[in-house]
Design a protein around this motif. Structure first.
Motif, short mmCIF file in Angstrom:
data_model
loop_
_atom_site.label_atom_id
_atom_site.label_comp_id
_atom_site.label_asym_id
_atom_site.label_seq_id
_atom_site.Cartn_x
_atom_site.Cartn_y
_atom_site.Cartn_z
N ALA A 174 0.83 -1.21 0.00
CA ALA A 174 0.00 0.00 0.00
C ALA A 174 0.87 1.26 0.00
O ALA A 174 0.58 2.22 -0.72
CB ALA A 174 -0.94 -0.01 1.21
N LYS A 175 1.94 1.25 0.80
CA LYS A 175 2.85 2.40 0.82
C LYS A 175 3.52 2.59 -0.54
O LYS A 175 3.64 3.71 -1.03
CB LYS A 175 3.91 2.22 1.90
CG LYS A 175 3.36 2.33 3.30
CD LYS A 175 4.44 2.04 4.32
CE LYS A 175 3.85 1.99 5.71
NZ LYS A 175 4.84 1.60 6.72
N ASP A 176 3.96 1.49 -1.14
CA ASP A 176 4.59 1.56 -2.46
C ASP A 176 3.63 2.11 -3.51
O ASP A 176 4.01 2.95 -4.33
CB ASP A 176 5.10 0.18 -2.90
CG ASP A 176 6.29 -0.29 -2.09
OD1 ASP A 176 6.91 0.53 -1.38
OD2 ASP A 176 6.61 -1.50 -2.17
N LEU A 177 2.41 1.63 -3.48
CA LEU A 177 1.41 2.10 -4.45
C LEU A 177 1.15 3.59 -4.28
O LEU A 177 1.02 4.32 -5.27
CB LEU A 177 0.11 1.31 -4.31
CG LEU A 177 0.19 -0.16 -4.71
CD1 LEU A 177 -1.11 -0.87 -4.35
CD2 LEU A 177 0.50 -0.31 -6.18
N GLU A 178 1.08 4.03 -3.06
CA GLU A 178 0.88 5.46 -2.80
C GLU A 178 2.05 6.27 -3.35
O GLU A 178 1.86 7.31 -3.98
CB GLU A 178 0.74 5.70 -1.30
CG GLU A 178 0.45 7.12 -0.93
CD GLU A 178 0.28 7.33 0.56
OE1 GLU A 178 -0.18 8.41 0.93
OE2 GLU A 178 0.63 6.42 1.36
N LEU A 179 3.27 5.78 -3.15
CA LEU A 179 4.44 6.47 -3.68
C LEU A 179 4.48 6.47 -5.20
O LEU A 179 4.85 7.49 -5.81
CB LEU A 179 5.73 5.83 -3.12
CG LEU A 179 6.00 6.07 -1.64
CD1 LEU A 179 7.18 5.23 -1.18
CD2 LEU A 179 6.23 7.54 -1.37
N PHE A 180 4.10 5.37 -5.82
CA PHE A 180 4.06 5.33 -7.29
C PHE A 180 3.09 6.37 -7.83
O PHE A 180 3.39 7.10 -8.77
CB PHE A 180 3.64 3.94 -7.80
CG PHE A 180 4.68 2.86 -7.62
CD1 PHE A 180 6.03 3.16 -7.52
CD2 PHE A 180 4.29 1.54 -7.57
CE1 PHE A 180 6.98 2.17 -7.36
CE2 PHE A 180 5.24 0.53 -7.41
CZ PHE A 180 6.58 0.86 -7.31
N ALA A 181 1.89 6.43 -7.24
CA ALA A 181 0.89 7.39 -7.69
C ALA A 181 1.38 8.82 -7.47
O ALA A 181 1.25 9.68 -8.35
CB ALA A 181 -0.43 7.17 -6.96
N HIS A 182 1.98 9.07 -6.32
CA HIS A 182 2.51 10.41 -6.02
C HIS A 182 3.60 10.79 -7.01
O HIS A 182 3.64 11.91 -7.51
CB HIS A 182 3.02 10.46 -4.59
CG HIS A 182 3.58 11.78 -4.20
ND1 HIS A 182 2.78 12.89 -3.97
CD2 HIS A 182 4.85 12.20 -4.02
CE1 HIS A 182 3.55 13.92 -3.67
NE2 HIS A 182 4.80 13.52 -3.69
N HIS A 183 4.47 9.85 -7.30
CA HIS A 183 5.57 10.11 -8.25
C HIS A 183 5.03 10.45 -9.63
O HIS A 183 5.60 11.28 -10.35
CB HIS A 183 6.48 8.88 -8.33
CG HIS A 183 7.62 9.05 -9.28
ND1 HIS A 183 8.68 9.88 -9.03
CD2 HIS A 183 7.85 8.49 -10.50
CE1 HIS A 183 9.53 9.83 -10.06
NE2 HIS A 183 9.05 8.99 -10.96
N SER A 186 -4.56 9.36 -6.76
CA SER A 186 -5.13 8.03 -6.54
C SER A 186 -4.32 6.97 -7.27
O SER A 186 -3.67 7.24 -8.27
CB SER A 186 -6.60 7.98 -6.98
OG SER A 186 -6.72 8.37 -8.32
N VAL A 187 -4.40 5.77 -6.74
CA VAL A 187 -3.67 4.63 -7.28
C VAL A 187 -4.45 4.07 -8.47
O VAL A 187 -5.67 4.00 -8.45
CB VAL A 187 -3.51 3.55 -6.19
CG1 VAL A 187 -2.91 2.28 -6.75
CG2 VAL A 187 -2.67 4.08 -5.03
N THR A 188 -3.71 3.68 -9.51
CA THR A 188 -4.34 3.07 -10.68
C THR A 188 -3.86 1.63 -10.82
O THR A 188 -2.92 1.19 -10.13
CB THR A 188 -3.98 3.84 -11.97
OG1 THR A 188 -2.57 3.72 -12.19
CG2 THR A 188 -4.37 5.30 -11.87
N MET A 189 -4.47 0.92 -11.74
CA MET A 189 -4.08 -0.46 -12.01
C MET A 189 -2.63 -0.52 -12.46
O MET A 189 -1.91 -1.49 -12.16
CB MET A 189 -5.01 -1.09 -13.04
CG MET A 189 -4.74 -2.55 -13.29
SD MET A 189 -4.87 -3.57 -11.80
CE MET A 189 -6.61 -3.65 -11.60
#
Length: 92
Positions: A69-78, A83-86
């Motif tokens: 979940a933390k990684d996904l949040e960072l990917f979206a922020h980057h 919001s997180v996408t597929m």
């Protein structure tokens, strides 16, 4: 409104306690689901699995999901999104 020595109001303390109780509830529900899945898979495979191993699997899965979940949040922020996408899930 009272404020204690670490500069948090009573409202902030109550909000944090509520967040902790929600986190505890989610963790417990996740753990029960993971235990159920592990036991079902063991039974389907004709194997026995000891309770400490099932508990360990559930805890490791919960920690993994928390990190994911933390990684996904960072990917979206980057990517400049809120919001997180597929795509974020696939990349991770």
């Amino acid at each position: 409104m009272e404020v204690d020595e670490d500069n948090r109001s009573d409202f902030e303390k109550e909000e944090e306690e509520e967040d902790d109780s929600v986190s505890d509830l989610l963790r417990d529900r996740f753990r029960l689901s993971a235990i159920s899945i592990a036991e079902s898979e063991a039974k389907r495979s004709g194997m026995e699995i000891s309770p400490p191993i099932v508990a360990c699997i559930a805890d490791l899965a919960f920690k993994y999901i928390g990190q994911l979940a933390k990684d996904l949040e960072l990917f979206a922020h980057h990517a400049g999104r809120k919001s997180v996408t597929m795509t974020d899930v696939i990349v991770s």
